[in-house]
Structure formats: structure tokens, C-alpha cells
Design a protein around this motif. Structure first.
Motif, PDB file in Angstrom:
ATOM      1  N   LEU A 299       0.841  -1.196   0.000  1.00  0.00           N
ATOM      2  CA  LEU A 299       0.000   0.000   0.000  1.00  0.00           C
ATOM      3  C   LEU A 299       0.875   1.244   0.000  1.00  0.00           C
ATOM      4  CD1 LEU A 299      -2.579  -1.068   2.754  1.00  0.00           C
ATOM      5  CD2 LEU A 299      -2.800  -1.321   0.280  1.00  0.00           C
ATOM      6  N   ARG A 300       0.237   2.386  -0.261  1.00  0.00           N
ATOM      7  CA  ARG A 300       0.963   3.647  -0.172  1.00  0.00           C
ATOM      8  C   ARG A 300       1.508   3.835   1.242  1.00  0.00           C
ATOM      9  NH1 ARG A 300      -4.082   6.764  -2.581  1.00  0.00           N
ATOM     10  NH2 ARG A 300      -5.028   4.815  -1.849  1.00  0.00           N
ATOM     11  N   GLU A 301       2.647   4.499   1.344  1.00  0.00           N
ATOM     12  CA  GLU A 301       3.372   4.632   2.608  1.00  0.00           C
ATOM     13  C   GLU A 301       2.490   5.177   3.727  1.00  0.00           C
ATOM     14  OE1 GLU A 301       7.701   6.421   4.037  1.00  0.00           O
ATOM     15  OE2 GLU A 301       6.702   7.244   2.274  1.00  0.00           O
ATOM     16  N   GLN A 302       1.552   6.064   3.400  1.00  0.00           N
ATOM     17  CA  GLN A 302       0.715   6.699   4.416  1.00  0.00           C
ATOM     18  C   GLN A 302      -0.108   5.685   5.200  1.00  0.00           C
ATOM     19  OE1 GLN A 302      -3.029   8.563   2.507  1.00  0.00           O
ATOM     20  NE2 GLN A 302      -1.527   8.699   0.858  1.00  0.00           N
ATOM     21  N   PHE A 303      -0.379   4.519   4.618  1.00  0.00           N
ATOM     22  CA  PHE A 303      -1.178   3.518   5.317  1.00  0.00           C
ATOM     23  C   PHE A 303      -0.404   2.802   6.420  1.00  0.00           C
ATOM     24  CE2 PHE A 303      -4.041   4.071   1.768  1.00  0.00           C
ATOM     25  CZ  PHE A 303      -5.284   3.905   2.364  1.00  0.00           C
ATOM     26  N   TYR A 304       0.917   2.934   6.420  1.00  0.00           N
ATOM     27  CA  TYR A 304       1.739   2.312   7.455  1.00  0.00           C
ATOM     28  C   TYR A 304       2.140   3.315   8.527  1.00  0.00           C
ATOM     29  CZ  TYR A 304       1.935  -1.165   3.743  1.00  0.00           C
ATOM     30  OH  TYR A 304       1.592  -2.072   2.758  1.00  0.00           O
ATOM     31  N   GLN A 305       1.536   4.490   8.489  1.00  0.00           N
ATOM     32  CA  GLN A 305       1.784   5.537   9.468  1.00  0.00           C
ATOM     33  C   GLN A 305       0.472   5.903  10.141  1.00  0.00           C
ATOM     34  OE1 GLN A 305       3.216   8.598   6.897  1.00  0.00           O
ATOM     35  NE2 GLN A 305       5.233   7.664   6.587  1.00  0.00           N
ATOM     36  N   SER A 306       0.571   6.532  11.317  1.00  0.00           N
ATOM     37  CA  SER A 306      -0.612   7.028  12.001  1.00  0.00           C
ATOM     38  C   SER A 306      -0.866   8.465  11.548  1.00  0.00           C
ATOM     39  CB  SER A 306      -0.405   6.976  13.518  1.00  0.00           C
ATOM     40  OG  SER A 306      -1.539   7.460  14.195  1.00  0.00           O
ATOM     41  N   ASN A 307      -2.070   8.738  11.049  1.00  0.00           N
ATOM     42  CA  ASN A 307      -2.394  10.048  10.496  1.00  0.00           C
ATOM     43  C   ASN A 307      -3.562  10.682  11.233  1.00  0.00           C
ATOM     44  OD1 ASN A 307      -0.686  10.015   7.838  1.00  0.00           O
ATOM     45  ND2 ASN A 307      -1.730   8.045   7.871  1.00  0.00           N
ATOM     46  N   LEU A 308      -3.485  11.992  11.437  1.00  0.00           N
ATOM     47  CA  LEU A 308      -4.579  12.722  12.053  1.00  0.00           C
ATOM     48  C   LEU A 308      -5.669  12.993  11.031  1.00  0.00           C
ATOM     49  CD1 LEU A 308      -2.550  15.357  14.131  1.00  0.00           C
ATOM     50  CD2 LEU A 308      -3.647  13.260  14.983  1.00  0.00           C
ATOM     51  N   LEU A 309      -6.897  13.122  11.515  1.00  0.00           N
ATOM     52  CA  LEU A 309      -8.014  13.435  10.644  1.00  0.00           C
ATOM     53  C   LEU A 309      -7.828  14.826  10.052  1.00  0.00           C
ATOM     54  CD1 LEU A 309     -10.695  12.019   9.851  1.00  0.00           C
ATOM     55  CD2 LEU A 309     -11.808  13.352  11.639  1.00  0.00           C
ATOM     56  N   PRO A 310      -7.982  14.979   8.726  1.00  0.00           N
ATOM     57  CA  PRO A 310      -7.814  16.300   8.106  1.00  0.00           C
ATOM     58  C   PRO A 310      -8.757  17.349   8.699  1.00  0.00           C
ATOM     59  CG  PRO A 310      -7.898  14.572   6.437  1.00  0.00           C
ATOM     60  CD  PRO A 310      -8.259  13.925   7.739  1.00  0.00           C
ATOM     61  N   GLU A 311      -8.297  18.590   8.722  1.00  0.00           N
ATOM     62  CA  GLU A 311      -9.068  19.682   9.325  1.00  0.00           C
ATOM     63  C   GLU A 311     -10.390  19.932   8.602  1.00  0.00           C
ATOM     64  OE1 GLU A 311      -8.747  21.729  12.027  1.00  0.00           O
ATOM     65  OE2 GLU A 311      -7.207  20.316  12.689  1.00  0.00           O
ATOM     66  N   TRP A 312     -10.459  19.612   7.310  1.00  0.00           N
ATOM     67  CA  TRP A 312     -11.651  19.929   6.531  1.00  0.00           C
ATOM     68  C   TRP A 312     -12.799  18.935   6.723  1.00  0.00           C
ATOM     69  CZ3 TRP A 312     -12.470  15.800   3.380  1.00  0.00           C
ATOM     70  CH2 TRP A 312     -11.351  15.055   2.954  1.00  0.00           C
ATOM     71  N   VAL A 313     -12.545  17.873   7.473  1.00  0.00           N
ATOM     72  CA  VAL A 313     -13.594  16.880   7.732  1.00  0.00           C
ATOM     73  C   VAL A 313     -14.635  17.478   8.686  1.00  0.00           C
ATOM     74  CG1 VAL A 313     -14.065  14.634   8.800  1.00  0.00           C
ATOM     75  CG2 VAL A 313     -12.058  14.935   7.337  1.00  0.00           C
ATOM     76  N   PRO A 314     -15.941  17.224   8.452  1.00  0.00           N
ATOM     77  CA  PRO A 314     -16.984  17.769   9.336  1.00  0.00           C
ATOM     78  C   PRO A 314     -16.736  17.426  10.802  1.00  0.00           C
ATOM     79  CG  PRO A 314     -17.985  16.767   7.407  1.00  0.00           C
ATOM     80  CD  PRO A 314     -16.529  16.429   7.356  1.00  0.00           C
ATOM     81  N   LYS A 315     -16.891  18.422  11.663  1.00  0.00           N
ATOM     82  CA  LYS A 315     -16.700  18.227  13.107  1.00  0.00           C
ATOM     83  C   LYS A 315     -18.012  17.762  13.739  1.00  0.00           C
ATOM     84  CE  LYS A 315     -12.497  20.080  12.999  1.00  0.00           C
ATOM     85  NZ  LYS A 315     -12.424  20.397  11.564  1.00  0.00           N
TER      86      LYS A 315
END
Length: 363
Positions: free
Chosen positions: A162-178
Motif C-alpha cells: 500500500l501507499r506509505e501513508q497507510f503504514y503511518q498514524s495520520n490525524l483526521l484532516p481539518e476539513w472533515v466535518p466536526k
């Protein structure tokens, strides 16, 4: 190690073909000079970094009509163009992931006695792997069970990278509905899915009343961007590079069941509703979806039988709240999540880099 080895990657069209190849490229680019072969009409330039020296061929995707035979002949005739590229770039090894670009690339490599590897990410092998896999030095498999369909091929179970980002922990993007409502990620793969888009639009007001938060990836290929009411809990995008962050942090994914998506769900351990593309070759998307449905991690829905009522009813059941020890829980969603987290039968091993670099010494 000096980069004296030239690797040609032939991958084009969909994310299911391109993204695993990109993951491989990133892993081996320090040891190999990478050249990429794609198709003009497939928008490959939107995905392939310039450093990978993209070359595109003018191959038309076959359509089901009276000229189908001649279209396949045209694809095989491109073998001679590929032979020139292989000689010009002094290619030592070819890696491909299936699709229409793969068949002539495999034939050209075989004629020049250049070792070639194909990676098959679907449970049911695609047409190129099925009919041309025996010409390859190895067929890398995304799933162990695929081996039973390829009796005349040298296969190795490697998993699907998979793309490298899937093996890292990522925060939810700011533009996602709160908000506190459940977060749904709705997508149809890199090409989008009109049927999924339509059922979502039909149920959007219902979902908003139930306080769902929705990120809707409609796809970038000929997808109509529907004008919907300005709901604060609904965000629509044609494409995003933050898909790993979205899946990692959502409650449920609603999607097609291409091999890339299945492996992303396995890696992130996320429950899902899967709506296979009903016209995929050999019905491979339904077979992919069954991998997760059989362990209770996904609900499989038939596109031709789905309705607004069925779709909404399914979501209501998944997110029905049960009180336990004074706490409110989503009983079915929690069970689906637990099934994804605890089932080791669907885990992939990623050993592609090891085998690619093995060819440095082998050939």
C-alpha cells in the motif's frame, strides 16, 4: 550501491494497478533506475511522479463491440513499440500489475529474454495473469488462495503493498466535518462509482437527520458533481491524497471492493459496507468482498438489488445503539470492528521489496 539496474514498471488506468506499483517504486528507487510505461487515455500522468520517466502508448481500451478482436490485435501489436523502449532504456527487469498494458509488455520482455514479474492483487486473477502469467518468471500474489487458480505459474505470496501513508498514524484532516456523529467515508475507487453516488444522494437527508458526518469521494473520471443542500456534516471531493487518514479515523467505509480497497481495509482494520462493481471480469470484486464478509467485517450489498430503503435500513442496524453496563454502544458496528481487528487469516505479508532486489543477484 550504484544504480546500474534499470527497472520498467508497466501499470496504468486504475488505482488498483497504479498504487501497488507506486508503493513498490518507492521501496526500490534507491537501488534501481525506474522507468514507467502507461497508456495515453488513462490519465496516468496525474499519479506518476516525473522522476519515474513516464512513457505512454496510444492503446485504446477494448470495448464490447464487433471490433473487439481488432482492438486486442492492436494491443498486441504495441509489443514492437515496447521492444524498442526496453532496448533503448537497457531494461534489466520488468514489473507489472496487470491491465491492458501488461500483456504486450510481458510478450516483449519474453522475446528479449528480460525477466518479468507480474503482481496479482485480486483474489480471482485477472485476464492477463490468467493467460500470460506462465510467461513470467514469477507471479506475486496478494492473497494465498489465488495460487489455486494459477497452476502453470511460479507463484510467491507477497501480499499487496500500500501507499506509505497507510503504514503511518495520520490525524483526521481539518476539513472533515466536526461533531460527535459517526463518520462515514464513501468512495468508489479512483474512477468513482455512479451507483454508490446515486444511492448516497437519495439517502442524504435521512443521513443528515441521523447526524452522520460524511466525506464523499465521488471520483475524478466523468463523475457528475451533484449539487446538494449545504449540509454542514457533508463534504464532497473528487479526489484526495489523504485517504489513509480518512479511513484510519472513520467509523465505517462504504465503497466498491477493488483489491486496493480490500487491502486498505485489512491494514486499517475498518468495518465496511461493500458494493462490488457487478460487471467486473470474473465477478472478481464480489470475490474480493467475500474475504471481509466471511469474517464478519463487512456487509456485502448487491448493486442491482440495493434500494434507498435497504441502504438506510442497513445503516440503521449497524449503528443501532445498545446500552450495556450504563454505556451506549453500537453493538453490530463494534462486532464488525472486533472481527477486523482479531482475524489473522486475512493479514498480508509484504515482501515485494525483498524479491525485487533478489533479482539484482539472480539475473
Amino acid at each position: 550501491m550504484s544504480k546500474k539496474n534499470n527497472l520498467l514498471i508497466a501499470a496504468s488506468g486504475t488505482g488498483g494497478h497504479i498504487f501497488p506499483a507506486l508503493a513498490v517504486s518507492k521501496e526500490v528507487e534507491d537501488e534501481w533506475n525506474i522507468h514507467w510505461l502507461g497508456i495515453n487515455q488513462r490519465h496516468d500522468g496525474n499519479f506518476i511522479p516525473k522522476k519515474y520517466n513516464l512513457r505512454t502508448l496510444n492503446i485504446k481500451t477494448p470495448r464490447k463491440n464487433i471490433f473487439l478482436f481488432y482492438q486486442y490485435i492492436e494491443i498486441l501489436m504495441s509489443t514492437f513499440q515496447i521492444i524498442r523502449i526496453l532496448k533503448e532504456k537497457k531494461i534489466n527487469l520488468v514489473f507489472t500489475t496487470g491491465g491492458y498494458i501488461s500483456a504486450p509488455t510481458i510478450v516483449a520482455s519474453k522475446l528479449l529474454r528480460i525477466p518479468v514479474i507480474i503482481h496479482e492483487s485480486n483474489l480471482i486473477p485477472g485476464m492477463v495473469t490468467k493467460y500470460f502469467g506462465f510467461l513470467c518468471n514469477y507471479v506475486f500474489l496478494g492473497f494465498k488462495k489465488t495460487n489455486s487458480y494459477l497452476k502453470n505459474c511460479k507463484t510467491i505470496f507477497t501480499g499487496t503493498p500500500l501507499r506509505e501513508q497507510f503504514y503511518q498514524s495520520n490525524l483526521l484532516p481539518e476539513w472533515v466535518p466536526k461533531g460527535k456523529g459517526p463518520l462515514l467515508i464513501v468512495m468508489g475507487g479512483s474512477q468513482g462509482a455512479k451507483a454508490i453516488n446515486q444511492i448516497l444522494y437519495a439517502s442524504l437527508e435521512f443521513l443528515m437527520k441521523k447526524q452522520f458526518r460524511i466525506v464523499h469521494i465521488i471520483g475524478g473520471y466523468n463523475q457528475e458533481s451533484f449539487h446538494v443542500k449545504n449540509f454542514k456534516n457533508y463534504v464532497q471531493k473528487k479526489f484526495t491524497n489523504e485517504i489513509a487518514a480518512l479511513i484510519q479515523n472513520c467509523d465505517l467505509v462504504i465503497s466498491r471492493s477493488g483489491s486496493g480497497t480490500i487491502n486498505e481495509l485489512i491494514e486499517t482494520q475498518k468495518p465496511s459496507i461493500l458494493i462490488p462493481f457487478p460487471y467486473s471480469k470474473n465477478n472478481h470484486q464480489e470475490k474480493n468482498a467475500m474475504i471481509l464478509a466471511e469474517i464478519g467485517g463487512s456487509v456485502l450489498m448487491n448493486q442491482n438489488k440495493i434500494s434507498k430503503e435497504v441502504f438506510e435500513g442497513t445503516l440503521e442496524r449497524i449503528f443501532k445503539i445498545k446500552s450495556k453496563n450504563g454505556e451506549n454502544q453500537y453493538k453490530i458496528l463494534d462486532l464488525m470492528r472486533k472481527n477486523m481487528e482479531n482475524n489473522n487469516k486475512i493479514k498480508s505479508k509484504i515482501e515485494i521489496k525483498k524479491f525485487i532486489n533478489y533479482f539484482l543477484k539472480e539475473f
